[in-house]
Write a protein that holds these residues in place. Structure first.
Motif, PDB file in Angstrom:
ATOM      1  N   UNK A 196       0.861  -1.182   0.000  1.00  0.00           N
ATOM      2  CA  UNK A 196       0.000   0.000   0.000  1.00  0.00           C
ATOM      3  C   UNK A 196       0.894   1.228   0.000  1.00  0.00           C
ATOM      4  N   UNK A 197       0.677   2.125  -0.944  1.00  0.00           N
ATOM      5  CA  UNK A 197       1.490   3.319  -1.113  1.00  0.00           C
ATOM      6  C   UNK A 197       0.943   4.471  -0.274  1.00  0.00           C
ATOM      7  N   UNK A 198       1.827   5.076   0.503  1.00  0.00           N
ATOM      8  CA  UNK A 198       1.445   6.258   1.269  1.00  0.00           C
ATOM      9  C   UNK A 198       1.070   7.397   0.317  1.00  0.00           C
ATOM     10  N   UNK A 199       1.941   7.659  -0.638  1.00  0.00           N
ATOM     11  CA  UNK A 199       1.759   8.796  -1.555  1.00  0.00           C
ATOM     12  C   UNK A 199       0.499   8.638  -2.408  1.00  0.00           C
ATOM     13  N   UNK A 200       0.281   7.426  -2.930  1.00  0.00           N
ATOM     14  CA  UNK A 200      -0.822   7.230  -3.872  1.00  0.00           C
ATOM     15  C   UNK A 200      -2.146   6.865  -3.215  1.00  0.00           C
ATOM     16  N   UNK A 201      -2.110   6.328  -1.997  1.00  0.00           N
ATOM     17  CA  UNK A 201      -3.363   5.842  -1.410  1.00  0.00           C
ATOM     18  C   UNK A 201      -3.656   6.440  -0.033  1.00  0.00           C
ATOM     19  N   UNK A 202      -2.696   6.374   0.898  1.00  0.00           N
ATOM     20  CA  UNK A 202      -2.951   6.823   2.262  1.00  0.00           C
ATOM     21  C   UNK A 202      -3.067   8.341   2.343  1.00  0.00           C
ATOM     22  N   UNK A 203      -2.131   9.081   1.711  1.00  0.00           N
ATOM     23  CA  UNK A 203      -2.170  10.546   1.762  1.00  0.00           C
ATOM     24  C   UNK A 203      -3.489  11.084   1.205  1.00  0.00           C
ATOM     25  N   UNK A 204      -3.965  10.622   0.035  1.00  0.00           N
ATOM     26  CA  UNK A 204      -5.266  11.109  -0.443  1.00  0.00           C
ATOM     27  C   UNK A 204      -6.426  10.782   0.508  1.00  0.00           C
ATOM     28  N   UNK A 205      -6.397   9.608   1.154  1.00  0.00           N
ATOM     29  CA  UNK A 205      -7.434   9.277   2.135  1.00  0.00           C
ATOM     30  C   UNK A 205      -7.427  10.276   3.288  1.00  0.00           C
ATOM     31  N   UNK A 206      -6.237  10.586   3.766  1.00  0.00           N
ATOM     32  CA  UNK A 206      -6.118  11.546   4.869  1.00  0.00           C
ATOM     33  C   UNK A 206      -6.592  12.924   4.423  1.00  0.00           C
ATOM     34  N   UNK A 207      -6.157  13.346   3.242  1.00  0.00           N
ATOM     35  CA  UNK A 207      -6.561  14.664   2.745  1.00  0.00           C
ATOM     36  C   UNK A 207      -8.077  14.774   2.608  1.00  0.00           C
ATOM     37  N   UNK A 208      -8.713  13.727   2.136  1.00  0.00           N
ATOM     38  CA  UNK A 208     -10.153  13.763   1.882  1.00  0.00           C
ATOM     39  C   UNK A 208     -11.011  13.519   3.110  1.00  0.00           C
ATOM     40  N   UNK A 209     -10.464  12.861   4.140  1.00  0.00           N
ATOM     41  CA  UNK A 209     -11.301  12.451   5.258  1.00  0.00           C
ATOM     42  C   UNK A 209     -10.885  12.998   6.621  1.00  0.00           C
ATOM     43  N   UNK A 210      -9.640  13.438   6.760  1.00  0.00           N
ATOM     44  CA  UNK A 210      -9.122  13.795   8.086  1.00  0.00           C
ATOM     45  C   UNK A 210      -8.791  15.275   8.263  1.00  0.00           C
ATOM     46  N   UNK A 211      -8.548  15.976   7.163  1.00  0.00           N
ATOM     47  CA  UNK A 211      -8.059  17.349   7.244  1.00  0.00           C
ATOM     48  C   UNK A 211      -9.018  18.346   7.879  1.00  0.00           C
TER      49      UNK A 211
END
Length: 117
Positions: free
Chosen positions: A40-55
């Motif tokens: 699982x890629x941080x840059x391609x998968x985790x970072x966008x999840x955080x940006x869209x759901x946690x920010x």
């Protein structure tokens, strides 16, 4: 004598129970077997999840008390196990908007070492 025998039986059962080994496969939130074979890629998968759901809450502005700052990789990496736990338990995000697949992917990313990949 009966009391001593009863105590021995209880002690034996307690030791026997404690020594039993329970093998299981880790399950995903949807009941399937956890399969973390794909990195699982941080840059391609985790970072966008955080940006869209946690920010909205974890943006570092201090408006949300006790909300860790998740703007940087180091901020996320430092609490990766906590991120896994609160998403798996569905305590976060507050809106409960993550899918089972997204939650499982977060867990895999953490289990894979929470890499900056």
């Amino acid at each position: 004598m009966k009391k001593l025998l009863s105590i021995r039986i209880i002690l034996f059962l307690a030791v026997a129970q404690a020594s039993c080994e329970y093998n299981y496969e880790e399950e995903t939130v949807d009941g399937g077997v956890n399969n973390c074979d794909i990195e699982v890629s941080y840059k391609d998968y985790i970072r966008p999840l955080i940006n869209n759901n946690c920010m909205p809450c974890h943006n570092g502005d201090g408006s949300e008390p006790f909300a860790p700052d998740l703007r940087t990789f180091n901020g996320v990496k430092g609490i990766a196990e906590l991120v896994k736990e609160v998403t798996l338990s569905r305590r976060m995000p507050k809106s409960g908007s993550l899918t089972n697949e997204q939650i499982a992917s977060i867990g895999c990313w953490v289990d894979q070492g929470a890499l900056n990949n």
